[in-house]
Motif scaffolding. Structure first.
Motif, short mmCIF file in Angstrom:
data_model
loop_
_atom_site.label_atom_id
_atom_site.label_comp_id
_atom_site.label_asym_id
_atom_site.label_seq_id
_atom_site.Cartn_x
_atom_site.Cartn_y
_atom_site.Cartn_z
N PHE A 19 0.88 -1.19 0.05
CA PHE A 19 -0.05 0.05 0.02
C PHE A 19 0.81 1.18 0.09
O PHE A 19 0.61 2.03 -0.84
N TRP A 20 1.93 1.37 0.85
CA TRP A 20 2.75 2.37 1.09
C TRP A 20 3.47 2.47 -0.30
O TRP A 20 3.69 3.80 -0.92
N LEU A 21 4.14 1.46 -1.03
CA LEU A 21 4.81 1.69 -2.25
C LEU A 21 3.80 2.01 -3.41
O LEU A 21 4.27 2.78 -4.32
N ALA A 22 2.56 1.66 -3.21
CA ALA A 22 1.72 2.24 -4.35
C ALA A 22 1.45 3.69 -4.11
O ALA A 22 1.48 4.41 -5.34
N GLY A 23 1.67 4.43 -3.16
CA GLY A 23 1.59 5.72 -2.83
C GLY A 23 3.07 6.42 -3.26
O GLY A 23 3.01 7.47 -4.03
N GLY A 27 3.70 9.44 -6.08
CA GLY A 27 4.32 10.50 -5.91
C GLY A 27 5.94 10.40 -6.84
O GLY A 27 6.08 11.75 -7.31
N LEU A 28 6.42 9.37 -6.93
CA LEU A 28 7.59 9.49 -7.98
C LEU A 28 7.23 9.75 -9.55
O LEU A 28 7.83 10.63 -10.18
N LEU A 29 6.12 9.42 -9.89
CA LEU A 29 5.67 9.81 -11.31
C LEU A 29 5.42 11.05 -11.25
O LEU A 29 5.84 12.06 -12.13
N GLY A 30 4.67 11.62 -10.30
CA GLY A 30 4.46 13.20 -10.36
C GLY A 30 5.69 14.16 -10.15
O GLY A 30 5.84 14.99 -10.86
N GLN A 152 12.30 2.76 -11.50
CA GLN A 152 12.76 2.81 -12.84
C GLN A 152 11.58 3.19 -14.01
O GLN A 152 11.69 3.72 -14.91
N SER A 153 10.38 2.50 -13.77
CA SER A 153 9.11 2.79 -14.47
C SER A 153 8.79 4.32 -14.26
O SER A 153 8.18 4.68 -15.49
N ALA A 154 9.00 4.95 -13.06
CA ALA A 154 8.64 6.30 -13.06
C ALA A 154 9.56 7.21 -13.83
O ALA A 154 9.19 8.14 -14.73
#
Length: 403
Positions: A19-23, A27-30, A152-154
């Motif tokens: 759940f934390w990692l999804a958040g 954030g990383l993508l933004g 890396q995806s972000a």
């Protein structure tokens, strides 16, 4: 009666961590989209202005990161992240409003960059310690590999997303999207509570003394000391290859920008492939040997990239370098997290960030000068040699070899 064959399925990662990692991923993508938008807006003011904006991020992040680690260990990583994300939510919202009203003057870009760098100095050590606080030690390699894949995806998606947001709404649109991502992160943090949320009890020293104690602890511990030195060597010899030397090699061969992008994508694909495998199957039993083997593999890929005369060979070289980089990162990260005492988790992560940053800044400057003087092939080959030396040294270091 039924029987099963083959290796047992890996135990699932804890729900709070996922759940934390999804958040974190949101954030990383933004953040990646906003960084692109800031760089694009700064480039309109010229190269010097673009460099000033990048410097405004790097300097406070580097100068304050050890203090940030001490603050997170004293007051709790979750609390520091909550404060940091709240500050960034307000700051990105304000940036969107001002940019919509006044455009993108240089002072606004520098101020936004300085806020980002300052918050990063406190947020990065706290965030880096969270996997250890949420995941049992035996599942840390898979947890960190999943985080590596997400990061890396972000990076891969952030620039295209930033371009779309800038095209649709300018810097204001990208800032609003980043503010929304911080809102998501805050909602997640309000739900997730680490097992040990409070800072350590007992007598406290000044924050500067506590930051210094983290450095002393890491330097006195054979495993942490070796891991930090290896991290610095990898940051200086591996990270500039694709970001700095890859484009220079492409230009030297007369290749198009699209080819240079494929070289970069090959490296990212290699990292993602290894991270996905570790998430599915777990890491190697001897993490130190896995990290060393990763550096040796990355060295071979870097040498292939340096000597490539055709685009396909260059992409193959960067992919091998990415596979090695992923193998290194997915095995060294758990060593550092499990090797640090719980009382110093964030401080050790802060020192890790500082070592990486300093090594990368120094290497970029020296390799760039050498590439100007002798061409891009020589510094790339030197990076391959340095990476191989670091990998072989790690294999010869008892603390790492036996870890």
């Amino acid at each position: 009666m039924t029987t099963t064959t083959g290796a047992p399925a890996p135990v699932a990662l804890p729900r709070p961590y996922l759940f934390w990692l999804a958040g974190v991923q949101a954030g990383l993508l933004g953040d990646a989209a906003l960084y692109f938008a800031l760089g694009w807006a700064a480039s309109a003011h010229g190269g010097g202005a673009a460099g000033l904006v990048l410097t405004a991020i790097t300097v406070p992040r580097t100068a304050l990161v050890l203090l940030g680690g001490a603050v997170a260990d004293r007051f709790g990583a979750r609390r520091v992240m909550l404060v940091g994300d709240t500050v960034m939510l307000v700051a990105t919202g304000a940036l969107a409003l001002v940019a919509a009203d006044r455009g993108t003057p240089l002072w606004l870009l520098v101020a936004a960059a300085a806020v980002i760098g300052t918050v990063d100095a406190f947020h990065l050590p706290a965030s880096g310690s969270m996997p250890r606080r949420l995941v049992p030690a035996d599942r840390l390699p898979r947890a960190l590999a999943l985080r590596q894949a997400g990061g890396q995806s972000a990076v891969l998606l952030g620039a295209p997303l930033g371009g779309l947001l800038v095209a649709a709404g300018g810097l204001s649109g990208a800032a609003l999207a980043d503010a929304a991502s911080f809102g998501v992160v805050l909602l997640v943090l309000l739900r997730v509570r680490p097992r040990e949320e409070e800072g350590p009890s007992g007598p406290r020293e000044g924050l500067l003394r506590e930051a210094a104690s983290g450095v002393r602890l890491a330097l006195a511990d054979p495993l942490l000391r070796a891991a930090l030195l290896l991290t610095g060597a990898a940051a200086g010899a591996l990270l500039p290859v694709v970001s700095l030397l890859g484009p220079l090699l492409a230009r030297a061969h007369g290749w198009a920008a699209g080819t240079a992008g494929l070289v970069s994508a090959g490296q990212a694909a290699g990292v993602l492939a290894v991270a996905g495998l570790v998430v599915r199957r777990g890491g190697l039993p001897r993490a130190g040997v896995g990290a060393a083997a990763g550096l040796c593999a990355a060295s071979a890929g870097t040498a292939l990239l340096a000597l490539a005369g055709e685009p396909a060979v260059a992409v193959a070289g960067s992919t091998v370098a990415g596979l090695g980089s992923g193998l290194f990162a997915c095995h060294l990260g758990p060593l550092v997290l499990t090797g640090a005492p719980h009382s110093h988790l964030s401080r050790v992560q802060a020192l890790l960030t500082l070592v990486q940053s300093l090594a990368l800044v120094l290497a970029n400057a020296l390799l760039g000068l050498l590439a100007d003087a002798a061409g891009a092939t020589l510094p790339t080959l030197l990076c391959a040699l340095a990476t191989a030396t670091a990998g072989l040294t790690a294999l010869a270091t008892p603390a790492l070899r036996r870890a």
